[in-house]
Design a protein around this motif. Structure first.
Motif, PDB file in Angstrom:
ATOM      1  N   SER A 138      -5.304  -9.051   7.145  1.00  0.00           N
ATOM      2  CA  SER A 138      -5.289  -9.644   8.468  1.00  0.00           C
ATOM      3  C   SER A 138      -3.962  -9.399   9.160  1.00  0.00           C
ATOM      4  N   ASP A 139      -2.853  -9.427   8.419  1.00  0.00           N
ATOM      5  CA  ASP A 139      -1.534  -9.243   8.995  1.00  0.00           C
ATOM      6  C   ASP A 139      -0.820  -8.086   8.303  1.00  0.00           C
ATOM      7  N   VAL A 140       0.219  -7.571   8.953  1.00  0.00           N
ATOM      8  CA  VAL A 140       1.004  -6.467   8.413  1.00  0.00           C
ATOM      9  C   VAL A 140       2.110  -7.027   7.531  1.00  0.00           C
ATOM     10  N   LEU A 141       2.195  -6.539   6.300  1.00  0.00           N
ATOM     11  CA  LEU A 141       3.236  -6.949   5.363  1.00  0.00           C
ATOM     12  C   LEU A 141       4.328  -5.892   5.324  1.00  0.00           C
ATOM     13  N   LEU A 142       5.580  -6.297   5.526  1.00  0.00           N
ATOM     14  CA  LEU A 142       6.732  -5.406   5.453  1.00  0.00           C
ATOM     15  C   LEU A 142       7.776  -6.013   4.532  1.00  0.00           C
ATOM     16  N   LEU A 143       8.284  -5.220   3.600  1.00  0.00           N
ATOM     17  CA  LEU A 143       9.309  -5.669   2.659  1.00  0.00           C
ATOM     18  C   LEU A 143      10.364  -4.585   2.512  1.00  0.00           C
TER      19      LEU A 143
ATOM     20  N   ARG B  49       0.797  -1.225   0.000  1.00  0.00           N
ATOM     21  CA  ARG B  49       0.000   0.000   0.000  1.00  0.00           C
ATOM     22  C   ARG B  49       0.831   1.277   0.000  1.00  0.00           C
ATOM     23  N   SER B  50       2.099   1.209   0.427  1.00  0.00           N
ATOM     24  CA  SER B  50       2.891   2.423   0.554  1.00  0.00           C
ATOM     25  C   SER B  50       4.371   2.111   0.380  1.00  0.00           C
ATOM     26  N   ILE B  51       5.132   3.147   0.021  1.00  0.00           N
ATOM     27  CA  ILE B  51       6.578   3.048  -0.178  1.00  0.00           C
ATOM     28  C   ILE B  51       7.234   4.197   0.569  1.00  0.00           C
ATOM     29  N   ALA B  52       8.413   3.937   1.151  1.00  0.00           N
ATOM     30  CA  ALA B  52       9.191   5.005   1.773  1.00  0.00           C
ATOM     31  C   ALA B  52      10.676   4.725   1.562  1.00  0.00           C
TER      32      ALA B  52
ATOM     33  N   ASP C  46      -1.105   3.629   4.806  1.00  0.00           N
ATOM     34  CA  ASP C  46      -0.081   4.620   4.536  1.00  0.00           C
ATOM     35  C   ASP C  46       1.042   4.472   5.551  1.00  0.00           C
ATOM     36  N   MET C  47       2.180   5.095   5.234  1.00  0.00           N
ATOM     37  CA  MET C  47       3.364   4.928   6.069  1.00  0.00           C
ATOM     38  C   MET C  47       4.166   6.220   6.058  1.00  0.00           C
ATOM     39  N   ALA C  48       4.815   6.513   7.184  1.00  0.00           N
ATOM     40  CA  ALA C  48       5.720   7.651   7.277  1.00  0.00           C
ATOM     41  C   ALA C  48       6.951   7.230   8.067  1.00  0.00           C
ATOM     42  N   VAL C  49       8.118   7.726   7.651  1.00  0.00           N
ATOM     43  CA  VAL C  49       9.346   7.475   8.387  1.00  0.00           C
ATOM     44  C   VAL C  49       9.415   8.454   9.550  1.00  0.00           C
ATOM     45  N   ALA C  50       9.649   7.956  10.742  1.00  0.00           N
ATOM     46  CA  ALA C  50       9.679   8.781  11.950  1.00  0.00           C
ATOM     47  C   ALA C  50      11.037   9.445  12.109  1.00  0.00           C
ATOM     48  N   GLY C  51      11.077  10.465  12.973  1.00  0.00           N
ATOM     49  CA  GLY C  51      12.314  11.193  13.176  1.00  0.00           C
ATOM     50  C   GLY C  51      13.435  10.355  13.761  1.00  0.00           C
ATOM     51  N   ASP C  52      13.101   9.281  14.479  1.00  0.00           N
ATOM     52  CA  ASP C  52      14.132   8.437  15.075  1.00  0.00           C
ATOM     53  C   ASP C  52      14.601   7.327  14.146  1.00  0.00           C
ATOM     54  N   GLY C  53      14.119   7.352  12.881  1.00  0.00           N
ATOM     55  CA  GLY C  53      14.524   6.323  11.926  1.00  0.00           C
ATOM     56  C   GLY C  53      13.590   5.139  11.883  1.00  0.00           C
ATOM     57  N   GLY C  54      12.646   5.047  12.822  1.00  0.00           N
ATOM     58  CA  GLY C  54      11.620   4.012  12.735  1.00  0.00           C
ATOM     59  C   GLY C  54      10.554   4.425  11.743  1.00  0.00           C
ATOM     60  N   PHE C  55       9.448   3.749  11.734  1.00  0.00           N
ATOM     61  CA  PHE C  55       8.386   4.121  10.812  1.00  0.00           C
ATOM     62  C   PHE C  55       7.033   3.834  11.449  1.00  0.00           C
ATOM     63  N   VAL C  56       6.031   4.568  10.956  1.00  0.00           N
ATOM     64  CA  VAL C  56       4.677   4.488  11.495  1.00  0.00           C
ATOM     65  C   VAL C  56       3.727   4.101  10.379  1.00  0.00           C
ATOM     66  N   LEU C  57       2.885   3.120  10.630  1.00  0.00           N
ATOM     67  CA  LEU C  57       1.847   2.716   9.694  1.00  0.00           C
ATOM     68  C   LEU C  57       0.509   3.227  10.192  1.00  0.00           C
ATOM     69  N   ALA C  58      -0.315   3.700   9.263  1.00  0.00           N
ATOM     70  CA  ALA C  58      -1.645   4.188   9.605  1.00  0.00           C
ATOM     71  C   ALA C  58      -2.666   3.454   8.759  1.00  0.00           C
ATOM     72  N   GLY C  59      -3.811   3.147   9.349  1.00  0.00           N
ATOM     73  CA  GLY C  59      -4.864   2.467   8.607  1.00  0.00           C
ATOM     74  C   GLY C  59      -5.999   2.094   9.521  1.00  0.00           C
TER      75      GLY C  59
ATOM     76  N   ARG D 279      17.770   2.007  -0.600  1.00  0.00           N
ATOM     77  CA  ARG D 279      16.819   0.973  -0.214  1.00  0.00           C
ATOM     78  C   ARG D 279      15.453   1.595   0.072  1.00  0.00           C
ATOM     79  N   PHE D 280      14.420   0.741   0.022  1.00  0.00           N
ATOM     80  CA  PHE D 280      13.050   1.220   0.195  1.00  0.00           C
ATOM     81  C   PHE D 280      12.266   0.220   1.040  1.00  0.00           C
ATOM     82  N   LEU D 281      11.306   0.754   1.768  1.00  0.00           N
ATOM     83  CA  LEU D 281      10.424  -0.089   2.567  1.00  0.00           C
ATOM     84  C   LEU D 281       9.039  -0.075   1.948  1.00  0.00           C
ATOM     85  N   LEU D 282       8.494  -1.252   1.701  1.00  0.00           N
ATOM     86  CA  LEU D 282       7.124  -1.421   1.245  1.00  0.00           C
ATOM     87  C   LEU D 282       6.306  -1.933   2.414  1.00  0.00           C
ATOM     88  N   ALA D 283       5.126  -1.363   2.607  1.00  0.00           N
ATOM     89  CA  ALA D 283       4.246  -1.795   3.689  1.00  0.00           C
ATOM     90  C   ALA D 283       2.839  -1.982   3.150  1.00  0.00           C
TER      91      ALA D 283
END
Length: 425
Positions: free
Chosen positions: A268-273, A241-244, A297-310, A250-254
């Motif tokens: 049902s489950d969260v997909l991360l690639l 659903r989203s790319i960052a 949707d997804m956003a990269v957080a200030g600490d380098g982690g990431f947040v998924l919304a849905g 490198r890129f993260l797909l969620a």
């Protein structure tokens, strides 16, 4: 919404960095109002976009702008028929671009900072039996726009194909690409990357009856020439659903993954690639949860982690809730030698003494806790000193990986950390 027949409001929620709600605002136009996309404005406010309708009537676009506290500034008039808004961005010249579907065609709408219409373009097939639309939108570095969605232009009225379109800043088409596959396919996320290439992700080969479908990513150059295309199959139905971007090309797909579903919206489950610049998988994970989860949707957080919304549907519940899921940043593990408590580059009697001094005589703390954890139990205690002495003087077993001779990272997931270990730096 609440009970069947109750009004439904679009909702805008702001949280702090820990996901705690700061405020919540509700907006209603007609009886049923849905917010499907949001973007932050340059002044700290927001624009939300979606659709609104009365039961038994056609959809109209719903879009409004708020200040940083969620107070409404303006909303668009309801002058679109059979239309929904699926994506919105603020452009460099401070206006807003909105994309979605209207009357079976994809559209791109540009408004100024006050919500006044500047222009509207439609794209897709003119056949009333076919349907086209956009689900995602990004501005490019040259002020143009890249859109992704679906189209039936290849001739199968019961399915869809990936549709990618690039325009200039005035919405004039520069190029478009359509890619077909058996079943339903759509582009759900687009991203301009270094050099002007375009990365696209979504779902391909979905079948409601067969319970099949894979996440995909593909890359075009700036002129729309395909560079590569990859599909990702974890054994279930996957939808990216989203790319960052996450650095180093490198890129993260969620998205979401499900054993079988008759809907593109529910997972049902969260997909991360994580993928590299050529689409190769660095790592993949399907994070199982008891609830049905569909990150959108997804956003990269200030600490380098990431947040998924849905959305999230609790077990045995009929209605969905909002969901924010925070994932910690990837840790760069320090290299060390197991058993070298004092970090002098050698494992000897002084290391066992340093461990015992720290534990029982208020001695200095080891600079690298993992190095002092000689038996790799995840705890610093008397057994570490005894383990080191047995190894040194009684032919006991060698300290576990990375061992006393080679530098390496801790392979054990525990709470002990390595602050510094100069011999391996």
């Amino acid at each position: 919404g609440g009970l069947p027949g109750d009004p439904i409001d679009a909702v805008l929620v702001r949280t702090d960095e820990n996901g705690e709600k700061v405020w919540e605002k509700r907006f209603r136009d007609k009886k049923l109002t849905f917010g499907r996309a949001v973007c932050e404005t340059f002044d700290g406010g927001f624009v939300i976009a979606g659709d609104t309708f009365e039961p038994g009537s056609t959809l109209s676009i719903f879009a409004l702008r708020t200040d940083r506290d969620g107070g409404e500034i303006w909303r668009l008039p309801r002058d679109f028929s059979s239309a929904t808004a699926n994506a919105v961005v603020q452009t460099e010249e401070l206006g807003f671009a909105i994309a979605g579907t209207e009357g079976g065609l994809g559209y791109l709408l540009k408004v100024d900072t006050s919500g006044n219409r500047l222009w509207k373009k439609t794209f897709g097939s003119v056949s009333k039996s076919l349907r086209d639309g956009f689900t995602t939108l990004r501005e490019t570095s040259d002020g143009g726009l890249i859109l992704g969605g679906w189209t039936d232009a290849l001739g199968d009225n019961e399915s869809g194909d990936i549709f990618v379109l690039r325009t200039d800043a005035n919405g004039v088409r520069e190029w478009e690409r359509t890619l077909g596959a058996l079943g339903l396919s759509q582009a759900s996320a687009v991203l301009e990357v270094d050099g002007g290439d375009i990365l696209v992700a979504g779902l391909t080969g979905f079948s409601q009856r067969g319970g099949t479908g894979d996440a995909f990513a593909l890359r075009f150059d700036r002129e729309g020439v395909p560079l590569w295309s990859r599909t990702y199959d974890t054994g279930v139905v996957e939808h990216a659903r989203s790319i960052a971007p996450i650095g180093d090309g490198r890129f993260l797909l969620a998205g979401h993954a499900s054993e079988s579903t008759g809907s593109l919206r529910l997972g049902s489950d969260v997909l991360l690639l994580e993928i590299d610049g050529d689409g190769g998988v660095v790592w993949e994970s399907v994070v199982a949860r008891p609830e049905a989860v569909y990150p959108l949707d997804m956003a990269v957080a200030g600490d380098g982690g990431f947040v998924l919304a849905g959305g999230i549907v609790p077990v045995d519940a009929e209605n969905a809730d909002f969901a924010l899921l925070k994932f910690e940043p990837e840790r760069e593990l320090a290299a060390f030698r197991r058993g070298d408590t004092n970090a002098d580059g050698r494992v000897n009697l002084s290391d066992a003494v340093a461990t015992l001094n720290f534990l029982f005589v208020a001695g200095a703390a080891p600079p690298c806790g993992d190095a002092a954890d000689a038996d790799d139990t995840g705890e610093l205690n008397l057994t570490d000193g005894v383990y080191s002495l047995n190894f040194l003087f009684l032919a006991g077993p060698s300290p576990p990986a990375p061992g006393p001779e080679s530098c390496g990272a801790d392979e054990t997931d525990d709470a002990i950390e390595c602050g510094s270990f100069p011999p391996c730096e």
